[in-house]
Scaffold this motif. Structure first.
Motif, PDB file in Angstrom:
ATOM      1  N   SER A 145       0.838  -1.205   0.000  1.00 57.67           N
ATOM      2  CA  SER A 145       0.000   0.000   0.000  1.00 57.67           C
ATOM      3  C   SER A 145       0.874   1.257   0.000  1.00 57.67           C
ATOM      4  O   SER A 145       0.578   2.236  -0.700  1.00 57.67           O
ATOM      5  N   VAL A 146       1.965   1.247   0.768  1.00 61.19           N
ATOM      6  CA  VAL A 146       2.882   2.382   0.768  1.00 61.19           C
ATOM      7  C   VAL A 146       3.551   2.527  -0.586  1.00 61.19           C
ATOM      8  O   VAL A 146       3.711   3.643  -1.115  1.00 61.19           O
ATOM      9  N   ILE A 147       3.922   1.397  -1.186  1.00 59.35           N
ATOM     10  CA  ILE A 147       4.537   1.439  -2.517  1.00 59.35           C
ATOM     11  C   ILE A 147       3.582   2.072  -3.525  1.00 59.35           C
ATOM     12  O   ILE A 147       3.999   2.866  -4.377  1.00 59.35           O
ATOM     13  N   CYS A 148       2.305   1.742  -3.436  1.00 59.70           N
ATOM     14  CA  CYS A 148       1.328   2.358  -4.345  1.00 59.70           C
ATOM     15  C   CYS A 148       1.295   3.871  -4.164  1.00 59.70           C
ATOM     16  O   CYS A 148       1.160   4.622  -5.142  1.00 59.70           O
ATOM     17  N   GLU A 149       1.416   4.328  -2.917  1.00 54.48           N
ATOM     18  CA  GLU A 149       1.479   5.768  -2.666  1.00 54.48           C
ATOM     19  C   GLU A 149       2.739   6.363  -3.277  1.00 54.48           C
ATOM     20  O   GLU A 149       2.719   7.453  -3.858  1.00 54.48           O
ATOM     21  N   ILE A 150       3.857   5.663  -3.143  1.00 48.88           N
ATOM     22  CA  ILE A 150       5.118   6.139  -3.702  1.00 48.88           C
ATOM     23  C   ILE A 150       5.026   6.273  -5.216  1.00 48.88           C
ATOM     24  O   ILE A 150       5.552   7.220  -5.811  1.00 48.88           O
ATOM     25  N   LEU A 151       4.334   5.328  -5.845  1.00 51.38           N
ATOM     26  CA  LEU A 151       4.241   5.317  -7.306  1.00 51.38           C
ATOM     27  C   LEU A 151       3.157   6.238  -7.855  1.00 51.38           C
ATOM     28  O   LEU A 151       3.105   6.481  -9.061  1.00 51.38           O
ATOM     29  N   ARG A 152       2.306   6.743  -6.974  1.00 49.48           N
ATOM     30  CA  ARG A 152       1.139   7.474  -7.461  1.00 49.48           C
ATOM     31  C   ARG A 152       1.522   8.724  -8.245  1.00 49.48           C
ATOM     32  O   ARG A 152       0.908   9.066  -9.250  1.00 49.48           O
ATOM     33  N   ASP A 153       2.554   9.418  -7.801  1.00 48.76           N
ATOM     34  CA  ASP A 153       3.034  10.581  -8.544  1.00 48.76           C
ATOM     35  C   ASP A 153       4.007  10.093  -9.607  1.00 48.76           C
ATOM     36  O   ASP A 153       5.084   9.605  -9.304  1.00 48.76           O
ATOM     37  N   ARG A 154       3.627  10.245 -10.875  1.00 53.43           N
ATOM     38  CA  ARG A 154       4.388   9.629 -11.968  1.00 53.43           C
ATOM     39  C   ARG A 154       5.415  10.569 -12.563  1.00 53.43           C
ATOM     40  O   ARG A 154       5.756  10.448 -13.728  1.00 53.43           O
ATOM     41  N   VAL A 155       5.950  11.456 -11.759  1.00 54.50           N
ATOM     42  CA  VAL A 155       6.853  12.456 -12.303  1.00 54.50           C
ATOM     43  C   VAL A 155       8.149  11.833 -12.823  1.00 54.50           C
ATOM     44  O   VAL A 155       8.812  12.393 -13.676  1.00 54.50           O
ATOM     45  N   LEU A 156       8.498  10.658 -12.316  1.00 54.32           N
ATOM     46  CA  LEU A 156       9.785  10.062 -12.687  1.00 54.32           C
ATOM     47  C   LEU A 156       9.671   8.943 -13.705  1.00 54.32           C
ATOM     48  O   LEU A 156      10.679   8.368 -14.086  1.00 54.32           O
ATOM     49  N   TYR A 157       8.471   8.593 -14.132  1.00 53.05           N
ATOM     50  CA  TYR A 157       8.361   7.444 -15.010  1.00 53.05           C
ATOM     51  C   TYR A 157       7.179   7.630 -15.934  1.00 53.05           C
ATOM     52  O   TYR A 157       6.369   8.536 -15.788  1.00 53.05           O
ATOM     53  N   PRO A 158       7.038   6.752 -16.923  1.00 52.01           N
ATOM     54  CA  PRO A 158       6.069   6.995 -17.999  1.00 52.01           C
ATOM     55  C   PRO A 158       4.646   7.135 -17.502  1.00 52.01           C
ATOM     56  O   PRO A 158       4.236   6.485 -16.537  1.00 52.01           O
ATOM     57  N   THR A 159       3.904   7.992 -18.163  1.00 51.42           N
ATOM     58  CA  THR A 159       2.492   8.112 -17.883  1.00 51.42           C
ATOM     59  C   THR A 159       1.729   7.086 -18.723  1.00 51.42           C
ATOM     60  O   THR A 159       2.236   6.535 -19.683  1.00 51.42           O
ATOM     61  N   GLY A 160       0.514   6.834 -18.349  1.00 48.87           N
ATOM     62  CA  GLY A 160      -0.288   5.870 -19.096  1.00 48.87           C
ATOM     63  C   GLY A 160      -1.615   5.676 -18.408  1.00 48.87           C
ATOM     64  O   GLY A 160      -1.888   6.217 -17.343  1.00 48.87           O
ATOM     65  N   ASP A 161      -2.448   4.858 -18.996  1.00 47.87           N
ATOM     66  CA  ASP A 161      -3.778   4.638 -18.453  1.00 47.87           C
ATOM     67  C   ASP A 161      -3.824   3.488 -17.464  1.00 47.87           C
ATOM     68  O   ASP A 161      -4.821   3.294 -16.778  1.00 47.87           O
ATOM     69  N   ASN A 162      -2.752   2.666 -17.409  1.00 50.38           N
ATOM     70  CA  ASN A 162      -2.781   1.511 -16.533  1.00 50.38           C
ATOM     71  C   ASN A 162      -2.771   1.946 -15.074  1.00 50.38           C
ATOM     72  O   ASN A 162      -2.096   2.879 -14.670  1.00 50.38           O
ATOM     73  N   GLU A 163      -3.561   1.230 -14.257  1.00 53.52           N
ATOM     74  CA  GLU A 163      -3.620   1.530 -12.847  1.00 53.52           C
ATOM     75  C   GLU A 163      -2.357   1.018 -12.166  1.00 53.52           C
ATOM     76  O   GLU A 163      -1.774   0.014 -12.570  1.00 53.52           O
ATOM     77  N   LEU A 164      -1.954   1.718 -11.121  1.00 52.30           N
ATOM     78  CA  LEU A 164      -0.755   1.318 -10.392  1.00 52.30           C
ATOM     79  C   LEU A 164      -1.123   0.289  -9.333  1.00 52.30           C
ATOM     80  O   LEU A 164      -1.045   0.537  -8.134  1.00 52.30           O
ATOM     81  N   GLU A 165      -1.553  -0.878  -9.780  1.00 47.02           N
ATOM     82  CA  GLU A 165      -1.925  -1.953  -8.893  1.00 47.02           C
ATOM     83  C   GLU A 165      -0.810  -2.990  -8.882  1.00 47.02           C
ATOM     84  O   GLU A 165       0.122  -2.951  -9.681  1.00 47.02           O
TER      85      GLU A 165
END
Length: 420
Positions: free
Chosen positions: A91-111
């Motif tokens: 769950s914390v990792i999902c929070e870390i990944l939520r801001d996509r400033v460092l990696y590609p954007t896309g429509d896929n959910e960060l699950e």
């Protein structure tokens, strides 16, 4: 957000990188995108990968006799608690990944990913798990002692050399290669210095961006960094011990000095001569295939009169890595190399007891007898032609009756109160 904080931009977008085309070259963009995607995939696969270890133990437990299983009833409950801790980490990792400033954007959910991504290897998963421990090391109260062991000598040495009463410290430029999760960089900037961190690992960059820019109050998040440590536990609770982070919130406590982060290989990014007043390295110098490359680069980028402060062991990370070349000079050889390149040794000490991302409650406590030194680039360059073609003198002091290297060797020389 304060202007002194890291900008909400991808770390690779850094002026030095544009000039040198370290990341901006079009032919590298696709490779870079694939690499960042792999890091993201490793984070997203964290839970399923961690479950594999728990499932293996539980399957064996289920194969035991009924009597043995009854004796291990509390152990079975503990394995369920391990799963809950893994879930919480995801769950914390999902929070870390939520801001996509460092990696590609896309429509896929960060699950989470239930199947292993084809481009992710065991080493990537080890790095994902290690990142959680490094968050605890740099940004939890529980690991404050580790930070004091490693960072305090560096900070004190810099403050002693660049005293506020002698310098406009906002103009003192400090580089921290191998900045990791960014705590040393942040602490130096809090003291008023203009501090720049450099990091190669996107696991570290993604996590440090989260802590430095996106955590909006202290101890907001809970991690279980030791949950993957199945051995040497005195009590069941030691494996599932929680840490809270960040113990200090950079968003609410912006540093007095400027702070920046730059992504990329240290040797590729930093090539401008005389650019920094200080280079501070902590558990970094042994991360090179050829440590001399690091020493030469640090000497080159330091301004005349600038200092290099180092603390850490000589683990030499590439020493036993298949397919990698490595040299592993001893401490005495390294001192000779540094002076031959041109450094003046101000202070050296050995035997600095330091731990690195250790569970404080584990029955196994590993620690390094780390090296510490402060050396200076001379105010005006020495003529080094006379040093070429012959081996430098052995700089390690020894007692005539003792074959062992002194545990505390000090090369103190006079330092003027005003330095250029």
């Amino acid at each position: 957000m304060s202007d002194n904080m890291l900008p909400a931009l991808p770390f690779p977008v850094h002026p030095k990188l544009h000039d040198q085309q370290a990341f901006a070259a079009k032919e590298d963009e696709e490779e870079e995108r694939r690499h960042i995607q792999k890091v993201q995939n490793a984070f997203q696969y964290y839970r399923r990968y961690a479950y594999l270890r728990v499932n293996k133990t539980e399957n064996y437990l289920n194969s035991l006799s009924n009597d043995d299983q009854r004796l291990l009833s509390k152990y079975r409950t503990h394995l369920n608690n391990v799963r809950k801790c893994i879930d919480s980490n995801q769950s914390v990792i999902c929070e870390i990944l939520r801001d996509r400033v460092l990696y590609p954007t896309g429509d896929n959910e960060l699950e989470q990913l239930d199947e292993a991504p084809e481009n992710v290897r065991h080493g990537d998963m080890d790095q994902a798990q290690s990142t959680l421990k490094l968050i605890a090391r740099d940004w939890s109260a529980e690991c404050a002692l580790e930070r004091e062991q490693s960072y305090k000598p560096i900070i004190e040495a810099i403050e002693d050399y660049y005293k506020p009463e002698d310098f406009d410290i906002n103009e003192i430029k400090i580089l921290v290669p191998g900045a990791g999760l960014g705590r040393l960089t942040y602490e130096l900037a809090c003291r008023g210095y203009a501090c720049e961190g450099n990091e190669f690992s996107y696991f570290m960059l993604i996590a440090s961006n989260f802590v430095l820019n996106l955590c909006d109050y202290e101890n907001k998040h809970v991690l279980y960094p030791w949950v993957h440590q199945y051995v040497n536990n005195m009590r069941r609770v030691d494996q599932v011990a929680a840490v809270h982070f960040p113990d200090v919130c950079p968003v609410l406590n912006p540093p007095k000095g400027n702070i920046e982060m730059a992504a990329g290989d240290f040797l590729e990014v930093y090539k401008t001569p005389n650019a920094y007043n200080c280079v501070a390295t902590c558990f970094f110098i042994d991360c090179a295939n050829n440590v001399i490359d690091f020493v030469r680069t640090i000497y080159k980028i330091l301004a005349p009169g600038g200092i290099w402060v180092n603390l850490g062991p000589l683990l030499y990370h590439y020493s036993d890595v298949k397919g990698q070349n490595s040299i592993e000079p001893s401490y005495e050889d390294l001192i000779i190399i540094m002076e031959s390149i041109g450094f003046d040794m101000l202070t050296t000490r050995t035997g600095i007891r330091t731990k690195y991302a250790q569970n404080p409650e584990s029955m196994k406590q590993s620690e390094y007898q780390s090296l510490f030194w402060v050396c200076r680039k001379p105010s005006h360059e020495k003529h080094q032609q006379h040093q070429q073609g012959k081996e430098p003198a052995d700089l390690i002091m020894r007692d005539s009756n003792d074959e062992h290297v002194d545990e505390d060797v000090n090369f103190e020389i006079g330092v003027q109160s005003k330095r250029t």
